[in-house]
Scaffold this active site. Structure first.
Site: not given
Ligand SMILES: [Zn+2]
Length: 343
Positions: A285, A196, A198, A160
């Site tokens: 995740d 991931d 996200h 991120h």
């Molecule tokens: Zn994540």
């Protein structure tokens, strides 16, 4: 397979984060890597190697110098202003407000360099983040030496982290630092595959105008999930990088049948690009019981995910990103690595 482990990761251990309007224990905490370490031992994967030191240069190649200086000094300035404990932001420059005047006050600087309120900075966060990047570089170096698979098991995660902002538990973009370094050292093309849950907004932003690094993301649709403001299917790169970003957003509840179809599409795009190296941002995740994710992958899906990626036949660097179902991490990560190794 070579495995590099961030033995000093636990120095980044904040007291809590802001979640659901409350101050809650950090999801991104040292127990994550302890669980992976135990799982690697159970699976007889190892040894766990230490990182070398590549200096700040490779990090400065993907992050802004002013941002890195902020990260290095932030907690000291925070303490000097009379606060102890972890750093949280107070205010952000909204549209129409100025970003060109860097505030003197630490609270103003935090607002300039943070993009969310859920990512605390502790006294040793900078050191842990730097060590994570060095670990990713150490693992990447083995690929240049002919190794086929290397795993950098670091925290905090990185995908991120933007060129000049932190958020999503990420401060330095370990995968981007390593991918850029591999690209520059070898003069060859590199593909980044981010699996991931996200969207890897930071990695996308860092390479958005580049044609020598393809970035492919398989993630929860940002209309409905963090990081909300990047990761849509119509983001495809800009300038010379046009056509070298691919986003495959997926709906909540996504299971392996749907996921694996999109993973095949991601791998086809990577094969068409023809890279010499693959960097995989691996987040666990996507697991059905992850407290921060809403996909439905199960333990047996991770070896299959690794095997699907292995069929690309590329030297691969795996960099650890998210994954918060701590009890399952020790099975998910070795499962994925074994699938990748045997494919
Ligand atoms: Zn994540």
């Amino acid at each position: 397979m070579r495995i590099f482990f961030a033995h000093g990761h636990a120095i980044h251990d904040c007291a809590g984060e802001i979640k659901d309007g409350k101050f809650a224990p950090c999801f991104e905490n040292p127990r994550r890597l302890e669980a992976i370490c135990a799982g690697l031992a159970r699976a007889r994967l190892g040894p766990l190697e230490k990182s070398g030191d590549f200096g700040l240069g490779p990090i400065l190649d993907v992050h802004e110098a002013g941002y890195l200086a902020f990260l290095r000094e932030a907690h000291q300035e925070w303490r000097a202003s009379g606060r102890d404990g972890d750093i949280f932001p107070l205010a952000w420059p909204g549209p129409g407000m100025r970003r060109d005047r860097i505030p003197v006050a630490i609270d103003g600087k935090i607002g300039l360099y943070a993009f969310d309120s859920g990512t605390p900075i502790g006294a040793q966060t900078w050191q842990a983040a730097c060590d994570g990047a060095q670990l990713a570089l150490s693992a990447a170096k083995t690929l240049l030496g002919g190794e086929r698979l290397a795993f950098a098991c670091a925290r905090p995660p990185g995908h991120h982290a933007m060129p000049g902002q932190y958020g999503g538990y990420c401060f330095i973009n370990n995968a981007a630092v390593a991918a850029n370094w591999l690209c520059r050292q070898s003069g060859r093309k590199v593909a980044v595959l981010d699996v991931d849950y996200h969207h890897g907004n930071g990695t996308q932003a860092i390479f958005y105008a580049r044609e020598d690094v393809l970035v492919v993301n398989l993630h929860a649709d940002p209309r409905d999930e963090y990081p909300f403001f990047l990761g849509h299917a119509d983001e495809t790169g800009e300038g010379p990088g046009y056509g070298y970003t691919l986003n495959l957003p997926l709906a909540p509840g996504c299971d392996w049948a749907t996921y694996s179809r999109h993973l095949e599409a991601a791998c086809e795009a990577i094969a068409a690009f023809g890279p010499d190296f693959l960097v995989v941002s691996f987040g666990a995740d996507t697991f059905v019981d992850d407290p921060l994710g809403r996909f439905r992958l199960t333990l047996e899906d991770y070896p299959a995910m690794g095997a699907a990626i292995a069929r690309l036949g590329l030297p691969a660097l795996v960099v650890m990103e998210g994954g918060y179902a701590i009890e399952a991490l020790g099975d998910i990560v070795p499962g994925f690595l074994n699938g990748l190794n045997s494919g």
